[in-house]
Design an enzyme around this catalytic site. Structure first.
Site, PDB file in Angstrom:
ATOM      1  N   ASP A 107       0.776  -1.337   0.187  1.00 33.51           N
ATOM      2  CA  ASP A 107       0.085  -0.167  -0.087  1.00 33.51           C
ATOM      3  C   ASP A 107       0.948   1.289   0.130  1.00 33.51           C
ATOM      4  O   ASP A 107       2.001   1.244   0.242  1.00 33.51           O
ATOM      5  CB  ASP A 107      -0.985  -0.148   1.097  1.00 33.51           C
ATOM      6  N   ASP A 109      -0.603   4.977   0.793  1.00 40.10           N
ATOM      7  CA  ASP A 109      -0.804   6.039   2.017  1.00 40.10           C
ATOM      8  C   ASP A 109      -1.019   5.552   3.223  1.00 40.10           C
ATOM      9  O   ASP A 109      -1.477   4.732   3.677  1.00 40.10           O
ATOM     10  CB  ASP A 109      -2.106   6.926   1.507  1.00 40.10           C
TER      11      ASP A 109
END
Length: 271
Positions: A107, A109
């Protein structure tokens, strides 16, 4: 388009206009967890699993009683309809360089970086993003040890960036973050499944054997279809003393040598 809608991220408590008493208690609890995490390199892994209430491993009850197993993950569906098998996988064929490697889905953010439309004095990057004809500046902070983390992950795995944010923001951030070309592919919001109000990363659509896939994400909702493949991490905003990525490396060293990642991930959960 609302400028905040291009980035899919959890709320930063420091940017909330008001903080209630219950949030203060949560903050104190997180501080206590951080002290516990420092005792072992594996503790951030276990801490995040304990916070994942929907799929946690429960201890046995006293008096030899057994506890009912938690319900299985909800069946994948998109906008309320059952998912159809993908006509085309999200990833290309495995390259010769990555043949035999496990695949790590990472991922962006709050896992590798934190971004804000509000000015940040110590921002590592400032990325211009055009929204409805107006250019906005996005201020990006890199999580501590992210460069070392990505370099080692690129040496061990086939690495894929998978974010629920829009490509117009995430792609230029990845260009600046991934100078070494660690990510073999980049997947954005359009590759997610919209499920019960969340953008879910359906690992079955990647085109990789699920027993050789690991997802690293701060949001359990992102991997709700495949929680058994997850290495959770705590959401990061601006704590420059954070060492979570560094402390996770020994876990990934072990996972890189597994033909079936489920057994090792399950054993870590059972501990």
């Amino acid at each position: 388009m609302d400028n905040t809608s291009i980035i899919t991220q959890v709320a930063n408590p420091k940017e909330e206009e008001s903080i209630c008493a219950s949030q203060d208690k949560v903050s104190q609890s997180n501080g206590s967890l951080k002290k516990q995490r420092s005792r072992s390199i594996f503790s951030p892994f276990f801490c995040c699993f304990r916070n994942y209430n929907d799929y946690r491993v429960e201890p046995p009850l006293a008096n030899n009683k057994t506890r009912a197993l938690p319900p299985p993950p909800p069946p994948p569906e998109e906008n309320g309809a059952p998912l159809k098998p993908p006509a085309k996988f999200l990833l290309p064929e495995v390259s010769i360089a990555d043949c035999g490697r496990n695949c790590v889905v990472i991922d962006l953010d709050e896992t590798l970086v934190h971004s804000s439309f509000k000015p940040i004095s110590n921002a590592d990057f400032i990325v211009p993003v055009e929204i409805d004809g107006t250019v906005h500046q996005v201020y990006v902070l890199k999580r501590p040890h992210v460069d070392e983390f990505l370099q080692r992950m690129g040496e061990l795995f086939e690495c894929v960036l998978f974010t629920a944010s829009l490509a117009k923001y995430a792609d230029p951030v990845a260009d600046l973050l991934d100078r070494r070309g660690v990510f073999r592919a980049r997947l954005f919001r359009e590759s997610c499944v919209f499920h019960r109000g969340n953008y879910v990363k359906d690992l079955s659509r990647l085109g990789r054997e699920l027993a050789k896939v690991i997802i690293v994400d701060n949001s359990p909702a992102s991997y709700i279809f495949h929680p058994e493949n997850a290495v959770p991490v705590q959401s990061w905003f601006d704590d420059m003393a954070d060492k979570e990525l560094l402390e996770l490396l020994p876990i990934f060293e072990g996972l890189s040598q597994e033909d079936d990642v489920y057994s090792l991930l399950q054993s870590l959960r059972d501990r």
